[in-house]
Design a protein around this motif. Sequence first.
Motif, PDB file in Angstrom:
ATOM      1  N   ARG A 192       0.786  -1.076   0.011  1.00 37.80           N
ATOM      2  CA  ARG A 192       0.119   0.048   0.081  1.00 37.80           C
ATOM      3  C   ARG A 192       0.906   1.191   0.066  1.00 37.80           C
ATOM      4  O   ARG A 192       0.389   2.429  -0.053  1.00 37.80           O
ATOM      5  CB  ARG A 192      -0.964  -0.169   1.228  1.00 37.80           C
ATOM      6  N   ARG A 193       2.279   1.137   0.162  1.00 34.23           N
ATOM      7  CA  ARG A 193       2.992   2.141   0.067  1.00 34.23           C
ATOM      8  C   ARG A 193       3.466   2.788  -1.240  1.00 34.23           C
ATOM      9  O   ARG A 193       3.864   1.955  -2.266  1.00 34.23           O
ATOM     10  CB  ARG A 193       4.335   2.016   0.813  1.00 34.23           C
ATOM     11  N   GLU A 194       3.352   4.006  -1.492  1.00 34.30           N
ATOM     12  CA  GLU A 194       3.826   4.723  -2.806  1.00 34.30           C
ATOM     13  C   GLU A 194       5.338   4.468  -3.212  1.00 34.30           C
ATOM     14  O   GLU A 194       5.646   4.041  -4.509  1.00 34.30           O
ATOM     15  CB  GLU A 194       3.620   6.113  -2.801  1.00 34.30           C
ATOM     16  N   ASP A 195       5.949   4.205  -2.322  1.00 35.61           N
ATOM     17  CA  ASP A 195       7.509   4.102  -2.082  1.00 35.61           C
ATOM     18  C   ASP A 195       8.075   2.565  -2.179  1.00 35.61           C
ATOM     19  O   ASP A 195       9.010   2.466  -1.586  1.00 35.61           O
ATOM     20  CB  ASP A 195       8.239   5.027  -1.223  1.00 35.61           C
ATOM     21  N   ARG A 196       7.015   1.678  -2.197  1.00 37.65           N
ATOM     22  CA  ARG A 196       7.274   0.379  -2.051  1.00 37.65           C
ATOM     23  C   ARG A 196       8.657  -0.222  -2.889  1.00 37.65           C
ATOM     24  O   ARG A 196       9.126  -0.999  -2.163  1.00 37.65           O
ATOM     25  CB  ARG A 196       5.978  -0.654  -2.041  1.00 37.65           C
ATOM     26  N   GLU A 197       8.822   0.290  -3.815  1.00 38.96           N
ATOM     27  CA  GLU A 197      10.100  -0.288  -4.785  1.00 38.96           C
ATOM     28  C   GLU A 197      11.206   0.041  -3.759  1.00 38.96           C
ATOM     29  O   GLU A 197      12.015  -0.774  -3.621  1.00 38.96           O
ATOM     30  CB  GLU A 197      10.098  -0.206  -6.201  1.00 38.96           C
ATOM     31  N   ALA A 198      11.480   1.186  -3.813  1.00 42.50           N
ATOM     32  CA  ALA A 198      12.691   1.641  -3.116  1.00 42.50           C
ATOM     33  C   ALA A 198      12.779   1.319  -1.647  1.00 42.50           C
ATOM     34  O   ALA A 198      13.911   0.849  -1.188  1.00 42.50           O
ATOM     35  CB  ALA A 198      12.475   3.148  -2.986  1.00 42.50           C
ATOM     36  N   LEU A 199      11.547   1.072  -0.753  1.00 41.74           N
ATOM     37  CA  LEU A 199      11.716   0.457   0.358  1.00 41.74           C
ATOM     38  C   LEU A 199      11.949  -1.156   0.359  1.00 41.74           C
ATOM     39  O   LEU A 199      12.875  -1.643   1.089  1.00 41.74           O
ATOM     40  CB  LEU A 199      10.329   0.695   0.992  1.00 41.74           C
ATOM     41  N   ALA A 200      11.486  -1.654  -0.666  1.00 42.77           N
ATOM     42  CA  ALA A 200      11.836  -3.349  -0.832  1.00 42.77           C
ATOM     43  C   ALA A 200      13.333  -3.285  -0.948  1.00 42.77           C
ATOM     44  O   ALA A 200      13.803  -4.138  -0.552  1.00 42.77           O
ATOM     45  CB  ALA A 200      10.903  -3.719  -1.856  1.00 42.77           C
ATOM     46  N   HIS A 201      14.104  -2.531  -1.679  1.00 43.30           N
ATOM     47  CA  HIS A 201      15.130  -2.508  -2.127  1.00 43.30           C
ATOM     48  C   HIS A 201      16.071  -2.324  -0.878  1.00 43.30           C
ATOM     49  O   HIS A 201      17.195  -2.879  -0.679  1.00 43.30           O
ATOM     50  CB  HIS A 201      15.627  -1.465  -3.108  1.00 43.30           C
ATOM     51  N   ARG A 202      15.691  -1.503  -0.119  1.00 41.89           N
ATOM     52  CA  ARG A 202      16.294  -1.265   1.029  1.00 41.89           C
ATOM     53  C   ARG A 202      16.439  -2.143   2.119  1.00 41.89           C
ATOM     54  O   ARG A 202      17.373  -2.426   2.842  1.00 41.89           O
ATOM     55  CB  ARG A 202      15.664   0.203   1.822  1.00 41.89           C
ATOM     56  N   VAL A 203      15.067  -2.917   2.024  1.00 38.19           N
ATOM     57  CA  VAL A 203      15.150  -3.914   3.172  1.00 38.19           C
ATOM     58  C   VAL A 203      15.674  -5.264   2.657  1.00 38.19           C
ATOM     59  O   VAL A 203      16.365  -5.884   3.439  1.00 38.19           O
ATOM     60  CB  VAL A 203      13.498  -4.473   3.087  1.00 38.19           C
TER      61      VAL A 203
END
Length: 68
Positions: A38-49
């Motif tokens: 549901r997050r707009e920045d999910r791709e960037a966040l997934a890469h950080r994770v």
Amino acid sequence: MPYAATADLPDPVRSHLPAHAQEIYLAAFNNAWEEYARREDREALAHRVAWAAVKQQYRKAGKDWVKK
């Protein structure tokens, strides 16, 4: 989008990480992709994770990533 196999990972990930670290990255990215849907920045966040997951078991030694 989630990755189906390590061969689908971005070039910088495939060219720098050993095979096992790539598997960690893949699993962490795909899990985070679903978790943060549901997050707009999910791709960037997934890469950080995914990078954080790799860094739990690997460290950078010069230009190489080595198991801790």
